[in-house]
Scaffold this motif. Structure first.
Motif, mmCIF file in Angstrom:
data_model
loop_
_atom_site.group_PDB
_atom_site.id
_atom_site.type_symbol
_atom_site.label_atom_id
_atom_site.label_comp_id
_atom_site.label_asym_id
_atom_site.label_seq_id
_atom_site.Cartn_x
_atom_site.Cartn_y
_atom_site.Cartn_z
ATOM 1 N N GLY A 215 0.811 -1.214 0.000
ATOM 2 C CA GLY A 215 0.000 0.000 0.000
ATOM 3 C C GLY A 215 0.839 1.256 0.000
ATOM 4 O O GLY A 215 0.476 2.262 -0.615
ATOM 5 N N GLN A 216 1.969 1.235 0.684
ATOM 6 C CA GLN A 216 2.837 2.412 0.704
ATOM 7 C C GLN A 216 3.656 2.499 -0.589
ATOM 8 O O GLN A 216 3.565 3.469 -1.326
ATOM 9 C CB GLN A 216 3.766 2.371 1.922
ATOM 10 C CG GLN A 216 4.708 3.565 2.016
ATOM 11 C CD GLN A 216 3.979 4.884 2.218
ATOM 12 O OE1 GLN A 216 3.141 5.032 3.103
ATOM 13 N NE2 GLN A 216 4.257 5.866 1.363
ATOM 14 N N GLY A 217 4.442 1.477 -0.870
ATOM 15 C CA GLY A 217 5.376 1.565 -2.003
ATOM 16 C C GLY A 217 4.676 1.698 -3.346
ATOM 17 O O GLY A 217 5.125 2.441 -4.222
ATOM 18 N N ALA A 218 3.574 0.981 -3.513
ATOM 19 C CA ALA A 218 2.928 0.958 -4.828
ATOM 20 C C ALA A 218 2.315 2.299 -5.176
ATOM 21 O O ALA A 218 1.911 2.514 -6.306
ATOM 22 C CB ALA A 218 1.873 -0.145 -4.869
ATOM 23 N N ARG A 219 2.238 3.220 -4.200
ATOM 24 C CA ARG A 219 1.694 4.540 -4.532
ATOM 25 C C ARG A 219 2.802 5.553 -4.812
ATOM 26 O O ARG A 219 2.528 6.730 -4.975
ATOM 27 C CB ARG A 219 0.756 5.030 -3.435
ATOM 28 C CG ARG A 219 1.344 5.376 -2.083
ATOM 29 C CD ARG A 219 0.188 5.655 -1.120
ATOM 30 N NE ARG A 219 0.532 6.355 0.093
ATOM 31 C CZ ARG A 219 0.495 5.789 1.312
ATOM 32 N NH1 ARG A 219 0.206 4.522 1.430
ATOM 33 N NH2 ARG A 219 0.747 6.503 2.383
ATOM 34 N N GLU A 220 4.031 5.059 -4.864
ATOM 35 C CA GLU A 220 5.153 5.987 -5.081
ATOM 36 C C GLU A 220 5.846 5.782 -6.413
ATOM 37 O O GLU A 220 6.650 6.604 -6.819
ATOM 38 C CB GLU A 220 6.204 5.769 -3.984
ATOM 39 C CG GLU A 220 5.683 5.976 -2.585
ATOM 40 C CD GLU A 220 6.477 5.164 -1.574
ATOM 41 O OE1 GLU A 220 7.458 4.509 -1.975
ATOM 42 O OE2 GLU A 220 6.111 5.194 -0.399
ATOM 43 N N GLN A 221 5.587 4.648 -7.074
ATOM 44 C CA GLN A 221 6.450 4.267 -8.196
ATOM 45 C C GLN A 221 5.879 4.650 -9.555
ATOM 46 O O GLN A 221 6.375 4.225 -10.587
ATOM 47 C CB GLN A 221 6.746 2.757 -8.166
ATOM 48 C CG GLN A 221 6.997 2.169 -6.795
ATOM 49 C CD GLN A 221 8.128 2.850 -6.010
ATOM 50 O OE1 GLN A 221 8.870 3.648 -6.561
ATOM 51 N NE2 GLN A 221 8.236 2.537 -4.733
ATOM 52 N N GLY A 222 4.787 5.399 -9.570
ATOM 53 C CA GLY A 222 4.318 5.930 -10.833
ATOM 54 C C GLY A 222 3.263 5.109 -11.529
ATOM 55 O O GLY A 222 3.202 5.085 -12.753
ATOM 56 N N GLN A 223 2.409 4.416 -10.796
ATOM 57 C CA GLN A 223 1.283 3.753 -11.448
ATOM 58 C C GLN A 223 -0.050 4.429 -11.099
ATOM 59 O O GLN A 223 -1.097 3.945 -11.475
ATOM 60 C CB GLN A 223 1.240 2.257 -11.127
ATOM 61 C CG GLN A 223 1.149 1.927 -9.649
ATOM 62 C CD GLN A 223 0.948 0.445 -9.370
ATOM 63 O OE1 GLN A 223 0.722 -0.335 -10.290
ATOM 64 N NE2 GLN A 223 1.026 0.059 -8.120
ATOM 65 N N LYS A 224 0.017 5.545 -10.364
ATOM 66 C CA LYS A 224 -1.180 6.363 -10.174
ATOM 67 C C LYS A 224 -1.356 7.241 -11.412
ATOM 68 O O LYS A 224 -0.379 7.643 -12.045
ATOM 69 C CB LYS A 224 -1.010 7.269 -8.940
ATOM 70 C CG LYS A 224 -1.135 6.545 -7.623
ATOM 71 C CD LYS A 224 -0.747 7.442 -6.465
ATOM 72 C CE LYS A 224 -1.876 8.355 -6.028
ATOM 73 N NZ LYS A 224 -1.547 9.029 -4.736
ATOM 74 N N CYS A 225 -2.605 7.582 -11.690
ATOM 75 C CA CYS A 225 -2.894 8.306 -12.931
ATOM 76 C C CYS A 225 -2.244 9.681 -12.980
ATOM 77 O O CYS A 225 -2.098 10.252 -14.054
ATOM 78 C CB CYS A 225 -4.406 8.422 -13.126
ATOM 79 S SG CYS A 225 -5.233 9.421 -11.872
ATOM 80 N N ASP A 226 -1.874 10.222 -11.833
ATOM 81 C CA ASP A 226 -1.348 11.594 -11.808
ATOM 82 C C ASP A 226 0.084 11.653 -11.311
ATOM 83 O O ASP A 226 0.556 12.691 -10.877
ATOM 84 C CB ASP A 226 -2.239 12.469 -10.915
ATOM 85 C CG ASP A 226 -2.380 11.898 -9.504
ATOM 86 O OD1 ASP A 226 -1.876 10.775 -9.263
ATOM 87 O OD2 ASP A 226 -2.986 12.560 -8.645
ATOM 88 N N GLN A 227 0.787 10.536 -11.361
ATOM 89 C CA GLN A 227 2.079 10.492 -10.685
ATOM 90 C C GLN A 227 3.141 9.788 -11.522
ATOM 91 O O GLN A 227 2.846 8.858 -12.282
ATOM 92 C CB GLN A 227 1.880 9.725 -9.368
ATOM 93 C CG GLN A 227 2.820 10.128 -8.279
ATOM 94 C CD GLN A 227 2.625 9.267 -7.057
ATOM 95 O OE1 GLN A 227 2.780 8.053 -7.122
ATOM 96 N NE2 GLN A 227 2.265 9.875 -5.957
ATOM 97 N N LEU A 228 4.376 10.224 -11.336
ATOM 98 C CA LEU A 228 5.541 9.552 -11.922
ATOM 99 C C LEU A 228 6.397 8.996 -10.776
ATOM 100 O O LEU A 228 6.173 9.328 -9.612
ATOM 101 C CB LEU A 228 6.336 10.548 -12.769
ATOM 102 C CG LEU A 228 5.642 10.993 -14.070
ATOM 103 C CD1 LEU A 228 6.409 12.148 -14.715
ATOM 104 C CD2 LEU A 228 5.488 9.829 -15.049
#
Lengths: 740, 209
Positions: free
Chosen positions: A366-379
């Motif tokens: 939950g923490q790491g997977a939101r940092e690596q750029g697979q969110k629609c607004d994130q790199l």
């Protein structure tokens, strides 16, 4: 009505869920294993250390890993039985193609990958690049999460990639970024036992993060007082010093009301506020009208509880605030979290030993997977996809023109809505089961059936994969190597315990092969997941979630490394915000005033009861894995609708009666569990089950305007006594001798 | 390992069943769980309580066994019935004040918790006490428990006329020196009760002012 290539009973007979109850080769032959491999549990964001036993290249059991400092051998029942998903009869061992006459038929890997690439190219050439979308998951390793983001932006060049963390961490993340400047738990868990008061809001810790229980109990042995906000008296709440049975969606009443009392009594750290924050005046102006009486009406609890909470929290020497989905799964989820964080910053009790704040991540990574750029607004590196400098850095790492990187795409729920509307024609999905996990289930399943081409990578045929045109058999966590980042922000190492079974493949190899077929092979020429991690480190360098100084060797040696860790000689950062230095460019925390507002759908005359949803301890998320493990299913076989005896009596319902819970969108029929441990105006359903037992048949497709998280925690229903379900789906019920 | 002891703190239990699931996984148990997790009264409360064998100093189960099938190790661990001797009469099942031994028809003998003898004898801790995520079960030293826990550890029990001392300790409030599990008539309880009748009723909490 959504279409499937075969009847559900036929699909279940062929692909399960079947229940695995016995280790590979049986109990009796389980002697000394060939090897014992230290790794981590795949279920939930606690990411407990566990050792898996291997005999004849099969995982046959586990041994607690007491040396790993976070959980010291402790496990919940999911961790104990996790190995039963290995050597499972439902395991997909060949690619499958949908055949409307025969269900799913095996095809070979070359044909499956060729067809997938061909369909992607066809859809993108006819309808545009953004007409093909990607949905991923927060239970993927950091390496795979990074790879999926890069695959979408470089190989597919679609803007539309999002992930099921959208159902989990985004409200907490957005609130943390707004006030504190960084989306991560502010403290390591070792600070919990040093806190003198702990406030737990909307977190059923005993069932959803069981290992954290011991940290709470340690704090209480040290004299800490515990405040719990929950519409249900959970096992943690049962012995709390103050249990506030807040009405779902009423949390801002408690938080703002507490702050009002604290202000009146002088329990605000004005020196800290002056030195380290901005925006306090606006907060003070808002909370002025949140008198205990006004706040109590919003919270649905006696005003005296709010005053008592302020009296415990306000003057405390040290404190820790924890929250989870209970306050985050709302159309005002970000506001709920910000109101909670205001309580922390206003006292200045953050960034010190025993003083802090954390959201409890729900999914495996939950923490790491939101940092690596697979969110629609994130790199990668938790960078902003609309920030030119951030885009240029990533373009440089990827070796592409910055202009070729798509801009922000659709988040998960609007993405599904775009499929429903026909704007998105094709979908690749991995590590996500939206047919069970997204709200307004009938709408979601209809959308899936409208896709022109749908490819799923999974190890079991999930309820969502039943809608696929092509299914590619991927790998379990223990069949690949990589890292995740646990609830504390500690980056940890998952070892490859065994190879995927013949016919299945590591997910990253599937993605890289597809990238090659789409003409981007040069950008995906990895020899191993270690290569991906090294590129991830470079991509994250200089970002907020900086992994540059973290290596697999350091993780093993140091039992995990906390980001940010910008260089090899940097020790990592277990505790953020030390010295009152926050994550914003000005180094300050930015208070955000919060006003309460109602939910998208409040109970009314037609649907007078509040439905809230959540987890049980023996199941994980949409149940794709845990509904296949016999011991976990036995522990809690079917969803039960919890209701208070007063409500039950008014409705003429007795314990274990079948009841129909119906919203404007759909219904479920399950047995009632009549308990005094829930508010009389609220019923509760766990959400791990599909189809006619899916709590998400009822939930509402309303999302938070900032975080885009769905409002799983409140909608309006009517409840009535019902006949026992019958028909072909009911016959699949284990209690009826079936399987599912 | 002799300085290590088994401790139960019922108040910490969260009912997760990690102990029940892990007990099955002990290599000698082969899928059979020998720990009991009691749900006290789910309608009224979420309270649960794990029950391992308390390993009485003078085990009642062994006293009442007509076949002399229940033996104690030198370090005080009371074992499951000896297969060649056990006649399946269930005297032990009825006599144990803690409700621990169970007759298993499939193997036609009494089986019970043996404090993971296969593990403790090789320097490992019992499965349930290792995994328990709440610390309700612990296998530790007395010194460590006294350093890290409030309350008092006791191993003296009174069941009516019967006094029992156990190898396993339970954690209780400091003022308690012996657990008195004697029968109290309900009428007496109602008269003497100061605490609310329904401490975990959320509807009642909401009516408090």
């Amino acid at each position: 009505m959504a279409k499937l290539p075969a009847s559900i009973p036929d699909l279940v007979r062929q692909f399960g869920p079947h229940l695995n109850r016995v280790p590979a080769d049986g109990w009796a032959t389980r002697g000394e294993p060939d090897r014992v491999v230290p790794t981590h549990c795949c279920f939930c964001g606690q990411q407990c250390g566990i050792q898996l036993k291997v005999t004849n290249e099969k995982i046959v059991g586990f041994e607690p890993w007491e040396a790993f400092p976070f959980n010291r051998g402790k496990l919940c029942p999911k961790g104990v039985k996790r190995y039963m998903q290995d050597e499972h009869p439902d395991r997909l061992l060949t690619p499958l193609a949908r055949d409307d006459a025969h269900g799913f038929l095996p095809i070979d890997w070359t044909a499956a990958l060729d067809r997938t690439a061909r369909e992607i190219q066809r859809i993108q050439s006819v309808h545009g690049r953004d007409a093909f979308a990607v949905l991923t998951g927060a239970s993927l390793t950091n390496e795979k999460a990074y790879l999926m983001g890069k695959f979408a932006r470089v190989a597919l060049r679609t803007a539309n990639i999002d992930y099921n963390g959208r159902l989990c961490m985004v409200s907490a993340g957005a609130a943390s970024k707004k006030i504190l400047g960084i989306d991560r738990a502010a403290n390591p868990w070792s600070d919990l036992p040093k806190a003198k008061v702990i406030l737990v809001a909307g977190a059923n810790i005993a069932e959803c993060a069981p290992i954290t229980t011991d940290y709470l109990w340690q704090a209480r042995e040290n004299g800490a007082r515990l405040i719990v906000l929950d519409p249900r008296m959970t096992p943690i709440a049962r012995t709390a010093d103050l249990f506030i049975p807040v009405r779902s969606g009423g949390d801002i009443g408690v938080f703002n009301g507490m702050l009002h009392v604290m202000l009146a009594r002088g329990w605000i750290d004005r020196a800290f506020i002056a030195a380290h924050t901005t925006g306090w005046d606006a907060v003070e102006a808002v909370i002025e009208r949140y008198t205990p009486d006004y706040a109590a009406k919003i919270a649905g609890v006696p005003a005296s509880m709010i005053v008592r909470a302020a009296e415990m929290w306000g003057p405390a020497e040290t404190s820790f605030l924890l929250h989870a989905r209970g306050i985050e799964h709302h159309s005002k989820g970000v506001d709920n979290c910000m109101a909670a964080i205001n309580l922390v910053v206003a006292t200045g009790r953050i960034g010190r030993e025993g003083c802090g704040y954390a959201m409890i991540t729900g999914q495996g990574n939950g923490q790491g997977a939101r940092e690596q750029g697979q969110k629609c607004d994130q790199l990668p590196g938790a960078r902003d996809i609309e920030n030119h400098a951030h885009r240029a850095h990533i373009a440089d790492v990827w070796g592409v023109e910055e202009s070729t990187i798509p801009h922000a795409g659709l988040s998960a729920v609007p993405l599904i809505e775009a499929i429903h509307e026909g704007r998105i024609k094709g979908l690749m999905l991995i590590c996500f089961n939206p047919a069970v996990s997204l709200p307004d289930g009938a709408f979601i399943r209809e959308a899936l059936s409208r896709l022109e081409f749908f490819v799923v990578i999974d190890f079991f045929l999930s309820e969502t994969a039943r809608y696929a045109d092509v299914v590619l058999p991927g790998s379990l966590m223990e069949e690949d190597e990589g890292t995740t980042t646990n609830v504390e922000g500690r980056v940890i190492h998952h070892r490859q315990v065994v190879k995927p079974p013949a016919g299945a493949r590591e997910d990253w190899r599937i993605i890289c092969d597809l990238a090659g077929r789409l003409g981007a092979g040069g950008k995906f020429a990895y020899q191993s997941t270690r290569d991906i991690f090294d590129e991830l480190r470079a991509a994250s360098k200089g970002g907020i979630a900086d992994y540059a100084g973290i290596t697999w060797e350091r993780i093993d040696r140091e039992m995990g490394v906390f980001w940010p860790c910008p260089s090899l000689d940097h020790p990592g950062t277990p505790r953020l915000y030390e010295g009152g230095r926050f994550g914003h460019p000005d180094g300050k925390a930015h208070f955000q005033p919060v006003e309460w507002r109602p939910a998208a759908e409040e109970p009314d005359a037609d649907y007078p009861i509040l439905l809230t949803t959540g987890r049980v301890v023996s199941q994980y998320l949409s149940g794709t894995q845990t509904r296949r493990i016999g011991a976990l299913v036995d522990q809690y076989p079917q969803p039960l609708c919890e209701m208070h005896p007063r409500l039950a009596a008014a409705l003429g319902i007795s314990d274990q009666d079948f009841v129909r819970i119906e919203s404007r969108r759909g219904a479920v029929t399950v047995r009632a569990q009549v308990v005094k441990t829930i508010r009389p105006d609220t019923v509760f359903l766990p959400y791990h089950w599909p189809l006619d037992r899916s709590a998400n048949n009822c939930t509402i497709r309303a999302i938070d305007p900032v975080s885009k998280i769905p409002e799983f925690k409140i909608c309006a229903v009517r409840v009535s006594k019902a006949e026992a379900p019958s028909g072909e789906l009911a016959a699949l019920d284990p209690a009826a001798g079936g399987i599912r | 390992m002799s300085e290590l002891a088994f401790f139960i703190d019922y108040s910490r239990c969260i009912g997760c069943q990690a102990c029940v699931q892990a007990c099955e996984e002990c290599d000698t148990h082969r899928g059979r769980s020998l720990i009991h997790l009691e749900t006290i009264e789910r309608r009224d409360s979420v309270q649960t309580a794990p029950q391992v064998c308390m390993h009485c100093e003078d085990p009642i189960c062994a006293q009442v066994c007509p076949a002399d099938a229940i033996k104690q190790t030198a370090d005080g661990v009371v074992q499951s019935s000896l297969k060649p001797r056990c006649i399946g009469c269930s005297n032990c099942v009825l006599a144990c004040p803690f409700g621990v031994p169970k007759y298993d028809g499939a193997v036609d003998q009494m089986m019970k918790c043996d404090m993971c003898y296969d593990r403790t004898s090789t320097g490992r801790r019992p499965m349930c006490a290792t995994v328990c995520p709440s610390g309700a079960l612990a296998f530790s030293t007395v010194a460590d428990i006294m350093r890290t826990r409030r309350g008092r550890m006791v191993n003296d029990w009174q069941f009516g006329e019967e006094h029992v001392r156990t190898k396993v300790f339970v954690l209780v409030p400091t003022e308690v020196t012996r657990v008195d599990a004697s029968i109290i008539p309900l009428s007496a309880l109602r008269r003497s009760a100061h605490a609310p009748a329904d401490p975990y009723d959320v509807a009642r909490l909401l009516e408090e002012v």
